[in-house]
Scaffold this motif. Structure first.
Motif, PDB file in Angstrom:
ATOM      1  N   GLY A  61       0.842  -1.203   0.000  1.00  0.00           N
ATOM      2  CA  GLY A  61       0.000   0.000   0.000  1.00  0.00           C
ATOM      3  C   GLY A  61       0.868   1.241   0.000  1.00  0.00           C
ATOM      4  O   GLY A  61       2.097   1.158   0.077  1.00  0.00           O
ATOM      5  N   SER A  62       0.227   2.398  -0.075  1.00  0.00           N
ATOM      6  CA  SER A  62       0.976   3.662  -0.133  1.00  0.00           C
ATOM      7  C   SER A  62       1.616   3.979   1.208  1.00  0.00           C
ATOM      8  O   SER A  62       2.721   4.541   1.259  1.00  0.00           O
ATOM      9  CB  SER A  62       0.040   4.827  -0.482  1.00  0.00           C
ATOM     10  N   THR A  63       0.940   3.649   2.297  1.00  0.00           N
ATOM     11  CA  THR A  63       1.366   4.108   3.621  1.00  0.00           C
ATOM     12  C   THR A  63       2.755   3.608   4.037  1.00  0.00           C
ATOM     13  O   THR A  63       3.534   4.400   4.562  1.00  0.00           O
ATOM     14  CB  THR A  63       0.312   3.730   4.673  1.00  0.00           C
ATOM     15  N   PRO A  64       3.103   2.331   3.846  1.00  0.00           N
ATOM     16  CA  PRO A  64       4.417   1.880   4.327  1.00  0.00           C
ATOM     17  C   PRO A  64       5.586   2.269   3.431  1.00  0.00           C
ATOM     18  O   PRO A  64       6.748   2.017   3.784  1.00  0.00           O
ATOM     19  CB  PRO A  64       4.282   0.352   4.401  1.00  0.00           C
ATOM     20  N   GLY A  86      -1.023  -1.206   7.633  1.00  0.00           N
ATOM     21  CA  GLY A  86      -1.749  -0.010   7.232  1.00  0.00           C
ATOM     22  C   GLY A  86      -3.179  -0.196   7.719  1.00  0.00           C
ATOM     23  O   GLY A  86      -3.491  -1.156   8.441  1.00  0.00           O
ATOM     24  N   ILE A  87      -4.043   0.699   7.340  1.00  0.00           N
ATOM     25  CA  ILE A  87      -5.457   0.559   7.701  1.00  0.00           C
ATOM     26  C   ILE A  87      -6.283   1.047   6.522  1.00  0.00           C
ATOM     27  O   ILE A  87      -5.925   2.031   5.865  1.00  0.00           O
ATOM     28  CB  ILE A  87      -5.780   1.345   8.999  1.00  0.00           C
ATOM     29  N   GLY A  88      -7.367   0.352   6.229  1.00  0.00           N
ATOM     30  CA  GLY A  88      -8.254   0.793   5.150  1.00  0.00           C
ATOM     31  C   GLY A  88      -9.176   1.903   5.655  1.00  0.00           C
ATOM     32  O   GLY A  88      -9.381   2.049   6.862  1.00  0.00           O
ATOM     33  N   ARG A 145      -7.225   2.811  -8.358  1.00  0.00           N
ATOM     34  CA  ARG A 145      -6.288   3.806  -8.883  1.00  0.00           C
ATOM     35  C   ARG A 145      -4.996   3.169  -9.402  1.00  0.00           C
ATOM     36  O   ARG A 145      -4.294   3.754 -10.208  1.00  0.00           O
ATOM     37  CB  ARG A 145      -5.975   4.876  -7.829  1.00  0.00           C
ATOM     38  N   HIS A 167     -10.269  -1.828   7.712  1.00  0.00           N
ATOM     39  CA  HIS A 167      -9.685  -3.175   7.529  1.00  0.00           C
ATOM     40  C   HIS A 167      -8.190  -3.170   7.858  1.00  0.00           C
ATOM     41  O   HIS A 167      -7.530  -2.133   7.794  1.00  0.00           O
ATOM     42  CB  HIS A 167      -9.954  -3.728   6.124  1.00  0.00           C
ATOM     43  N   LYS A 192      -8.231   8.721   6.375  1.00  0.00           N
ATOM     44  CA  LYS A 192      -8.122   7.661   7.386  1.00  0.00           C
ATOM     45  C   LYS A 192      -8.596   8.150   8.764  1.00  0.00           C
ATOM     46  O   LYS A 192      -8.565   7.387   9.732  1.00  0.00           O
ATOM     47  CB  LYS A 192      -6.664   7.178   7.488  1.00  0.00           C
TER      48      LYS A 192
HETATM   49  P1  PGA Z   1      -2.933   2.438   1.729  1.00  0.00           P
HETATM   50  O1  PGA Z   1      -3.729   1.093   2.062  1.00  0.00           O
HETATM   51  O2  PGA Z   1      -1.677   2.383   2.527  1.00  0.00           O
HETATM   52  O3  PGA Z   1      -2.666   2.385   0.250  1.00  0.00           O
HETATM   53  O4  PGA Z   1      -3.816   3.586   2.118  1.00  0.00           O
HETATM   54  C1  PGA Z   1      -3.833   0.673   3.383  1.00  0.00           C
HETATM   55  C2  PGA Z   1      -4.764  -0.512   3.482  1.00  0.00           C
HETATM   56  O5  PGA Z   1      -5.737  -0.592   2.725  1.00  0.00           O
HETATM   57  O6  PGA Z   1      -4.529  -1.376   4.341  1.00  0.00           O
END
Ligand code: PGA
Length: 255
Positions: A37-40, A132-134, A167, A138, A202
C-alpha cells in the motif's frame, strides 16, 4: 496500545522504520511481518537508507507479507510480490529464501494458507508486524465483519476496497475480487504491532480504532487488545481524535 501523532508522514515513517530497525539490531534473525500500500512506502525508503548508510543488516532477516491478490502472477506490476521487490527487497541484502509472500497463483489455496501459517510458526513467530489501515477499518484484507480470531485464508474484497485500489489498475474491472490474507488472529500473534495511517481519508477509521469499542465491524479495533501495539499517525489522520496523544513513544527505544 500507544498512539503517537507526528507532524508529517515523513516523521511517521522515520519512527516506524526506527522501531523495525531496533528489532533487527537486537535480533539479526528477526521475523518481520510486512505490508503493502501507499502508507508503508516511506518506512521502506527509510529502511533502505538505514541499510545503505548505516549498515542495517537484513542478511538473516525473515519476512512474511500480509496478503496478495488471487490470480495475479508474481511479475504483475500490481501484485504484492512485485511491489515488495521493487520497493524494498531489491534494495537491501535480504536472502530471497527468507522472503514469504502469499501465492495468489497457488492451485490449492486452502492448502497454501495452512502451509503459510506453518512457516510462520517454524520461523519462530513474527517479532513485529507492520500494518496499514483501510478507510473502512480493515487490516490486511480482513474486511469489516471478518472474524477477530481468523487465520490466513482467502477473502472477498469489499467494493470500497476495490474502488480504493482501482487507482493502481487501468479500470475497476481489473481489480481482483479475492485475496489471500493473514487472519486477524494471525496478526495478533505477532509480538509487536505498528499500525500507520496518513491523511484525512483515514481520520474516521483512526478515531474508531483508537477511541471506539472493539468490533469486527472495524477490524483494526482489535489492536486495543494487543500488549505491544503502536499506532503512528500524521496530523491529518489524527484530526478526529478527541484525547491528547504524545509525539514520541513513552519508552524511547531509539538508539
Ligand atoms: P494504503 O492502504 O496504505 O494504500 O492507504 C492501506 C490498506 O488498505 O490497508
Amino acid at each position: 496500545m500507544e498512539v503517537i501523532i507526528k507532524e508529517t508522514p515523513e516523521e511517521m515513517s522515520r519512527l516506524s522504520a526506527e522501531l523495525i530497525a531496533e528489532v533487527i539490531r537486537h535480533k539479526p534473525r528477526a521475523v518481520l511481518g510486512l505490508a503493502t500500500g501507499s502508507t508503508p512506502l516511506g518506512t521502506y525508503k527509510e529502511l533502505i537508507r538505514l541499510h545503505k548508510q548505516e549498515g542495517l543488516d537484513f542478511s538473516r532477516v525473515v519476512t512474511f507479507n500480509l496478503d496478495e491478490y488471487v490470480g495475479l502472477a508474481h511479475d504483475h506490476p500490481q501484485s504484492y510480490h512485485y511491489f515488495m521487490w521493487e520497493n524494498l527487497f531489491k534494495h537491501i541484502n535480504i536472502n530471497a529464501k527468507n522472503v514469504h509472500i502469499p501465492d495468489g497463483t497457488a492451485k490449492d489455496i486452502p492448502g497454501f494458507c495452512r502451509w503459510y501459517e506453518e512457516q510462520m510458526v517454524k520461523a519462530g513467530g513474527l517479532d513485529i508486524q507492520l500494518l496499514g489501515i483501510g478507510g473502512n477499518g480493515h487490516i490486511a484484507f480482513n474486511e469489516p465483519g471478518s472474524s477477530l480470531g481468523s487465520r490466513t485464508r482467502v477473502k472477498t474484497l469489499d467494493e470500497k476496497t476495490r474502488q480504493d485500489n482501482a487507482r493502481f489498475f487501468r479500470s475497476l474491472n481489473e481489480v481482483p475480487k479475492y485475496a489471500i490474507t493473514m487472519g486477524i488472529g494471525t496478526i495478533m500473534d505477532s509480538r509487536q504491532l505498528i499500525l500507520l495511517a496518513t491523511g484525512s481519508g483515514k481520520a474516521e477509521a483512526i478515531l474508531r480504532t483508537c477511541e471506539g469499542p472493539i468490533t469486527a465491524m472495524v477490524p483494526a479495533t482489535i489492536v486495543q487488545l494487543h500488549p505491544k501495539a503502536t499506532i503512528i499517525v500524521d496530523k491529518q489522520a489524527a484530526s478526529k481524535l478527541t484525547r491528547e496523544y504524545p509525539a514520541e513513544p513513552s519508552v524511547l527505544v531509539l538508539a
